[in-house]
Each structure stands twice: as C-alpha cells, then as structure tokens.
Design a protein around this motif. Structure first.
Motif: not given
Length: 162
Positions: A12-16, A20, A35-37, A39
């Motif tokens: 998810s975005q929260s893992d970025w 990073k 880079c891809k999300i 799930s």
C-alpha cells in the motif's frame, strides 16, 4: 533508456516511506527500477500478473515490502523464479515483528531473502538487489565496491571524546 531489472513493490501507499529507502540507494548507485503498489489481499490479480510477467519483462530481482500479515513477498515468490527480497514494514500493532515472521516462515521451495524490519532493511534490500545485478555488470560492481569503501572510510578510527 536502461533496461529496468529491479522491481520495488509494496502492499500500500503507506509502505512507501519505508520502501523509499530501497529506491534511494538504487538511485545512488545508478540502478534503474520500477515501483508498484501490489497488494496480496486487495489486488491479487495485479500480484499474479506482476509475478507471471517478471521474467519476460527482464526483472532480475524484486524487492517486496509488506506490513502486518505480510503475504506479498511470499506470494510473489510463488509466482516467479526471480529472486524476491522481503522487507518487513514496521507496524503499530507489533512493531513489525509480525511482518518479519510472516516473511521468514516460507515453506520449502519458495525462498524469500528477508531483511531487517523497517528503513534499514529496505536500504539493505536495495543493496542486495544491486549486488545480484553486479554479478553480471562490472560497472555496477565497481560502483557498489566504491559505495562500500566510502561507507567504511566514513567510520572514525576512534570515538570523539567530549
């Protein structure tokens, strides 16, 4: 444009903010990546497609970050022969220990190289992916050797005394 050989995926975005760190080290070493999300639970078809096409797209390593149940690295390993490097993302509930155990406990036949929890693990995942590529890329091998030498040189011989 250089061939993309490293994939960075996260649940998810929260893992970025954690993942990073892998991207930053690859940037520093001049290694192109995508880079891809992806799930494991919310976008399983995307996961299947990513894993099934990884070899044909030329990927040589996949860095997969996940928190909580952390199924993404293992599920990705089940869909491709490309080496998967798992990054346990720190969680609020169990500080990432749940993620670490989920990634470590892979059944025989589906290995995942597992890094430390959080940002340090993501940075090391980037270094591991670069090392995999460096086996067939002398210029990258030299950049990686130079990076490691600079890290060693940055460590003082003696502590600063107040």
């Amino acid at each position: 444009m250089a061939q993309i050989e490293i994939g960075i995926i996260m649940g998810s975005q929260s893992d970025w903010p954690t993942m990073k760190e892998a991207a930053d080290i690859l940037d520093e070493l001049g290694v192109p990546y995508e880079c891809k999300i992806v799930s494991a639970h919310r976008t399983p078809d995307r996961l299947w497609d990513y894993g099934k096409t990884a070899v044909d797209r030329g990927l040589k390593a996949i860095i997969a970050g996940a928190g909580g149940a952390a199924h993404l690295p293992g599920m990705m390993a089940s869909k491709t022969r490309v080496p998967v490097i798992g990054v346990p993302v720190q969680t609020k509930a169990l500080s990432g220990v749940d993620s670490l155990y989920s990634i470590l406990q892979m059944p025989r036949g589906f290995p995942v190289a597992t890094m430390a929890i959080g940002a340090a693990g993501a940075k090391n995942a980037g270094l591991m992916a670069a090392a995999i590529l460096a086996n067939g890329d002398p210029a990258l091998a030299q950049r990686l050797d130079d990076w490691r030498a600079a890290l060693s040189a940055s460590i003082a011989d003696e502590p600063v005394r107040d």
